[in-house]
Enzyme design. Structure first.
Site, PDB file in Angstrom:
ATOM      1  CG  ASN A   1     -24.220  -8.911  29.794  1.00  0.00           C
ATOM      2  OD1 ASN A   1     -23.608  -9.464  28.881  1.00  0.00           O
ATOM      3  ND2 ASN A   1     -25.275  -8.126  29.590  1.00  0.00           N
ATOM      4  CD1 TRP A   2     -17.385  -9.498  31.054  1.00  0.00           C
ATOM      5  CD2 TRP A   2     -15.968 -10.372  29.560  1.00  0.00           C
ATOM      6  NE1 TRP A   2     -16.229  -9.807  31.717  1.00  0.00           N
ATOM      7  CE2 TRP A   2     -15.339 -10.354  30.821  1.00  0.00           C
ATOM      8  CE3 TRP A   2     -15.260 -10.898  28.482  1.00  0.00           C
ATOM      9  CZ2 TRP A   2     -14.040 -10.813  31.019  1.00  0.00           C
ATOM     10  CZ3 TRP A   2     -13.976 -11.366  28.673  1.00  0.00           C
ATOM     11  CH2 TRP A   2     -13.365 -11.322  29.930  1.00  0.00           C
ATOM     12  CE  LYS A   3     -23.827  -4.156  29.082  1.00  0.00           C
ATOM     13  NZ  LYS A   3     -24.992  -3.293  29.029  1.00  0.00           N
TER      14      LYS A   3
ATOM     15  CG  HIS B   1     -29.437  -7.931  28.029  1.00  0.00           C
ATOM     16  ND1 HIS B   1     -29.458  -6.651  27.525  1.00  0.00           N
ATOM     17  CD2 HIS B   1     -28.709  -7.876  29.176  1.00  0.00           C
ATOM     18  CE1 HIS B   1     -28.755  -5.861  28.320  1.00  0.00           C
ATOM     19  NE2 HIS B   1     -28.293  -6.584  29.332  1.00  0.00           N
TER      20      HIS B   1
ATOM     21  CD  GLU C   1     -27.237  -3.882  26.175  1.00  0.00           C
ATOM     22  OE1 GLU C   1     -26.515  -4.861  25.927  1.00  0.00           O
ATOM     23  OE2 GLU C   1     -26.938  -3.022  27.043  1.00  0.00           O
TER      24      GLU C   1
ATOM     25  CD  GLU D   1     -29.949  -6.645  33.426  1.00  0.00           C
ATOM     26  OE1 GLU D   1     -28.870  -6.635  34.031  1.00  0.00           O
ATOM     27  OE2 GLU D   1     -30.013  -6.637  32.190  1.00  0.00           O
TER      28      GLU D   1
ATOM     29  N   GLY E   1     -26.606   0.914  31.859  1.00  0.00           N
ATOM     30  CA  GLY E   1     -25.570   1.777  31.281  1.00  0.00           C
ATOM     31  C   GLY E   1     -25.814   3.267  31.444  1.00  0.00           C
TER      32      GLY E   1
ATOM     33  CB  SER F   1     -26.192   1.814  36.593  1.00  0.00           C
ATOM     34  OG  SER F   1     -26.422   2.238  35.270  1.00  0.00           O
TER      35      SER F   1
ATOM     36  N   GLY G   1     -23.017  -5.347  34.092  1.00  0.00           N
ATOM     37  CA  GLY G   1     -22.598  -5.173  32.702  1.00  0.00           C
ATOM     38  C   GLY G   1     -21.229  -4.537  32.606  1.00  0.00           C
ATOM     39  N   GLY G   2     -21.214  -3.240  32.278  1.00  0.00           N
ATOM     40  CA  GLY G   2     -19.963  -2.510  32.043  1.00  0.00           C
ATOM     41  C   GLY G   2     -18.879  -2.777  33.078  1.00  0.00           C
TER      42      GLY G   2
END
Ligand code: PEP
Length: 252
Positions: free
Chosen positions: A11-13, A100, A102, A169, A175, A213, A234-235
């Site tokens: 997930n590149w966000k 998601h 976010e 999640e 994160g 994470s 993600g990150g």
């Protein structure tokens, strides 16, 4: 080494530009060269601005591409700045992340997510449906009831479960470099599978990923839980090296 199909979904966000194709290219090459490693499916969910470009530029595809959200409305309409599922499908998306945390944090409700799921299913997109509790909910012992509510109020029995993958999640893990205790995580993954089958009166066991994470150092811990069908990353998926190392280390 497990022989069950495992998903590794990035997930590149809000990350990436046209130059980021080099990341896609490296991951695609890795997927091709490591195809004998095990049964795995690699998917990168990128910003909507890049999906068409990446899709056209990637000649032989050994990964799939997806996006990270859509508007619920099915046709064109007066929704400034929005993109619907049909437009994303035409741009090359095969997968879509919905629900998601976010986006939930910005006001997305279970009901709105349901409308988006209906829209995405209509376009035959594969859905990665994110569910998970906040730290406050966890501390109050509400994890299972929150997960049940997120499943029940965004899904219907008639939905094609073959097109929906759950991503568990925990919000407090995204994160933050914090991951759940493995015994707790195993119970939660099993709960999602069991509760979904019971409430949606199906014998089909849904696929459930873990996200939050995940990195190349902690990935080995998760391989002890065979019930996990893969990972939403993600990150760490914004770097081809980190993302590839996660996959390599998982099978070590
Ligand atoms: C995510 O955004 O879906 C996610 C899992 O993020 P991270 O891996 O950065 O915690």
């Amino acid at each position: 080494m497990t022989n069950k199909l495992k998903y590794f979904i990035g997930n590149w966000k809000m990350f990436g530009d046209f130059g980021s194709f080099k990341i896609i290219n490296k991951v695609n090459k890795f997927s091709h060269e490591s195809k004998n490693l095990s049964k795995k499916k690699i998917i990168l969910c990128v910003p909507s601005t890049l999906i068409h470009f990446f899709n056209k530029k990637l000649k032989s595809k050994f990964i799939s591409l997806g996006v990270q959200n859509c508007h619920y409305h099915q046709g064109y309409g007066p929704f400034t700045g929005s993109i619907n599922a049909s437009m994303l499908k035409k741009a090359g998306a095969k997968y879509i992340i919905l629900g998601h945390s976010e986006n939930r944090a910005e006001g997305e409700t279970n009901n709105l997510i349901k409308k988006k799921i209906i829209s995405a299913l209509k376009q035959k997109l594969n859905i990665i449906y994110c569910i998970g509790e906040t730290l406050k909910e966890k501390n109050k012992g509400k994890t299972f009831s929150i997960l049940r509510e997120q499943m029940k109020s965004s899904l219907e029995k008639k939905f094609n479960i073959n097109k929906i993958i759950f991503a568990y999640e925990p919000v407090w893990s995204i994160g933050t470099n914090k991951i759940p205790k493995m015994d707790k995580l195993k119970k939660t993954i099993k709960f999602i599978k069991r509760d979904f089958k019971k409430n949606f009166k199906t014998k089909k066991t849904p696929k459930v990923l873990y996200g939050g994470s995940v990195n190349d150092k902690n990935i080995r811990l998760f391989s002890s839980i065979s019930q996990i069908d893969g990972f939403l990353i993600g990150g760490a998926s914004q770097s081809s090296k980190k993302f590839i190392d996660i996959i390599i280390n998982y099978y070590k």
